[in-house]
Design an enzyme around this catalytic site. Structure first.
Site, mmCIF file in Angstrom:
data_model
loop_
_atom_site.group_PDB
_atom_site.id
_atom_site.type_symbol
_atom_site.label_atom_id
_atom_site.label_comp_id
_atom_site.label_asym_id
_atom_site.label_seq_id
_atom_site.Cartn_x
_atom_site.Cartn_y
_atom_site.Cartn_z
ATOM 1 C CB THR A 181 7.526 -23.572 4.365
ATOM 2 O OG1 THR A 181 8.892 -23.506 3.970
ATOM 3 C CG2 THR A 181 6.668 -23.727 3.134
ATOM 4 N NE ARG A 209 17.253 -20.602 -1.449
ATOM 5 C CZ ARG A 209 16.202 -20.985 -0.739
ATOM 6 N NH1 ARG A 209 15.221 -20.130 -0.472
ATOM 7 N NH2 ARG A 209 16.103 -22.233 -0.294
ATOM 8 N N GLY A 211 12.984 -21.508 -3.921
ATOM 9 C CA GLY A 211 13.093 -22.723 -3.143
ATOM 10 C C GLY A 211 12.094 -23.771 -3.588
ATOM 11 C CG ASP A 212 10.704 -26.390 -0.548
ATOM 12 O OD1 ASP A 212 9.697 -26.861 0.007
ATOM 13 O OD2 ASP A 212 11.417 -25.538 0.005
ATOM 14 C CB THR A 232 8.391 -27.222 5.725
ATOM 15 O OG1 THR A 232 9.089 -26.117 6.311
ATOM 16 C CG2 THR A 232 8.220 -28.306 6.773
ATOM 17 N N GLY A 233 11.420 -27.030 4.954
ATOM 18 C CA GLY A 233 12.814 -27.237 5.315
ATOM 19 C C GLY A 233 13.758 -26.554 4.347
ATOM 20 N N GLY A 235 15.206 -25.899 1.061
ATOM 21 C CA GLY A 235 14.672 -26.125 -0.273
ATOM 22 C C GLY A 235 15.561 -26.893 -1.213
#
Length: 313
Positions: A181, A209, A211-212, A232-233, A235
């Site tokens: 990210t 999909r 994510g965050d 970040t990371g 999600g």
């Protein structure tokens, strides 16, 4: 020449993703460091001239989206279907307005589309094919599919496809994969905060999909009274923890600094999490914070007094 602001606190922090280390990263450390430096300078140059935190965040993230080494915009991860699906979000801490987009393609700079949605006000969160058409109507710059697919990401896709036997329903949150990210947070001369996050997703993930990164309060949050945060990371972990808001709320309810808040949420509150977590932030006093539990997190920062670029702890 533009007006050069000489008083007041200004600051910007950028990240290029938290996650596992790789041979590719190790081989390209100078390129990653230059990309981070270029991005933080793109944003800081706007702040130095008295520009807004929103514009600084957008400029920094555009720099990273245009850089093939980062997983956002050009250089996005490739899904199990062989295409690119990008997400982005932005929030203004002064008016608490936001814009976000998910599962889009062909938009050169997703963060600019998120910013346009923020400014428009009638639409906050859009995704899919209709979002791409709306972006075209807004005059957002487009690129063909080939622009977004780099040699590195295609090699990663082919490797995973062979491993998975070509199956497209391949996402497994327990599998350790490269993900990434990019994000930025900024404080401008007027005391306004802003945050933004953009991603090209997770390599060989299941199409569709989300994510965050496109979710306000999870990947991105900003409030002039507390802090601006970009996360970040992995999600799925960030979503269930409502991570960005969680960090800002920790500042609000405890009176701690942004560094203390990020450390507490990532390293203490979520110490049992097996996924990668990372965040950057700036609080309303101009303090900056960075923390992560992963092997590395690409980041850079610039204030009137300090400048730095790091990948590892």
């Amino acid at each position: 020449m533009g007006r050069i602001v000489t008083m007041g606190q200004i600051a910007i922090v950028v990240h290029g993703g938290a996650g596992p280390d790789s041979e590719f990263i190790l081989k390209h450390i100078p390129e990653y460091e230059k990309g981070l430096s270029d991005a933080v300078e793109a944003g800081y140059s706007i702040l130095k001239k008295g520009g807004s935190a929103l514009d600084a965040v957008e400029a920094a993230i555009i720099s990273l989206e245009n850089n093939k080494y980062f997983n956002a915009g050009r250089g996005s991860a490739i899904t199990a279907a062989g295409n690119v699906e990008m997400c982005a979000s932005m929030m203004d801490g002064k008016e608490k307005k936001a814009g976000a987009t998910a599962i889009i393609n062909n938009i050169k700079n997703p963060i600019s589309f998120a910013k346009e949605l923020l400014k428009d006000g009638s639409l906050m969160y859009m995704g899919g094919a209709e979002a791409t058409e709306t972006a075209k109507d807004m005059g957002i710059k487009m690129e063909p599919d080939s622009y977004f697919i780099t040699e590195h990401q295609w090699d990663a896709f082919e490797k995973e496809r062979k491993k998975k036997g070509g199956q497209k329903k391949a996402y497994d949150k327990h599998t350790k994969r490269q993900h990434g990210t990019v994000g930025a947070v900024a404080l401008d001369i007027d005391g306004n905060l802003a945050a933004g996050t953009s991603t090209g997703g997770t390599e060989y993930c299941q199409p569709g999909r989300i994510g965050d990164s496109s979710i306000i309060g999870v990947g991105t949050y900003a409030d002039n009274k507390t802090a601006a945060v970009s996360c970040t990371g992995d999600g799925e972990f960030l979503i269930t923890e409502v991570m960005a808001y969680n960090i800002a709320a920790t500042v609000e309810h405890t009176g701690c600094t942004i560094q203390e808040a990020i450390d507490h949420v990532i390293l203490v509150k979520n110490e049992d999490k097996t996924g990668d977590l990372g965040a950057i932030g700036i609080d309303s006093d101009g303090n900056i914070g960075v923390s992560f539990n992963s092997e590395r997190m690409h980041r850079a920062w610039r204030t009137r007094e300090d400048f730095g670029v790091k990948i590892y702890k």
